[in-house]
Design an enzyme around this catalytic site. Sequence first.
Site, PDB file in Angstrom:
ATOM      1  CD  GLU A  53      -2.870  -1.040   2.415  1.00  0.00           C
ATOM      2  OE1 GLU A  53      -3.845  -1.807   2.398  1.00  0.00           O
ATOM      3  OE2 GLU A  53      -2.625  -0.284   3.379  1.00  0.00           O
ATOM      4  CB  CYS A 113      -3.318  -6.529  -5.684  1.00  0.00           C
ATOM      5  SG  CYS A 113      -4.712  -5.388  -5.647  1.00  0.00           S
ATOM      6  CD  GLU A 152      -4.267 -11.198  -5.925  1.00  0.00           C
ATOM      7  OE1 GLU A 152      -5.399 -11.586  -5.626  1.00  0.00           O
ATOM      8  OE2 GLU A 152      -3.786 -10.127  -5.474  1.00  0.00           O
ATOM      9  CB  CYS A 210      -9.307  -6.643  -7.209  1.00  0.00           C
ATOM     10  SG  CYS A 210      -7.716  -6.218  -7.962  1.00  0.00           S
ATOM     11  CB  CYS A 218      -5.503  -9.126  -9.364  1.00  0.00           C
ATOM     12  SG  CYS A 218      -4.521  -8.055  -8.287  1.00  0.00           S
TER      13      CYS A 218
END
Length: 163
Positions: free
Chosen positions: A64, A73, A75, A112, A115
Amino acid sequence: MNTQDFTISYETYDCIEELSELDKMLCEKAVEALATAHSPYSKFSVGTAVLLADNQIVLGSNQENVAYPSGLCAERVALFTIGANYQHGSIKMMAITAHTDNFKITSPVTSCGACLQVMIEAEKRQSSPIEVLFYCIDGKILKVKSIKSLLPFGFVEDRLGDN
């Protein structure tokens, strides 16, 4: 007008002990990846373990940033690491898990849309399916045999590479 239907096939497991040794090991590696997550804002850590065809394992975790769109993310961290460092590495499977101290996660956390799009391009690039395990620590696991089943209408435009 024609109406079309599609179904998604996936496997469910009640606990990690039901998995094969390989699947279990990859889920445990995804848990290890949680330790490198940088999630001071959401307090929601995600870990990913990717098994390559040569049996190397690449880990990724969410990273983040205070400027929220600047984060990434787990992935995508793992898949972009593979793209940068293992250009000819074919991906066999991935395991993804999550943890937070703010509440109990009671079902597998799925990827998400961004990803999934990156995952489907990785699958297309290697011309073979990538299995994915979504692992809820101390809980259920979902397993799909291909990213295509998660994003059947993923953006793929073959002509963009033609010049």
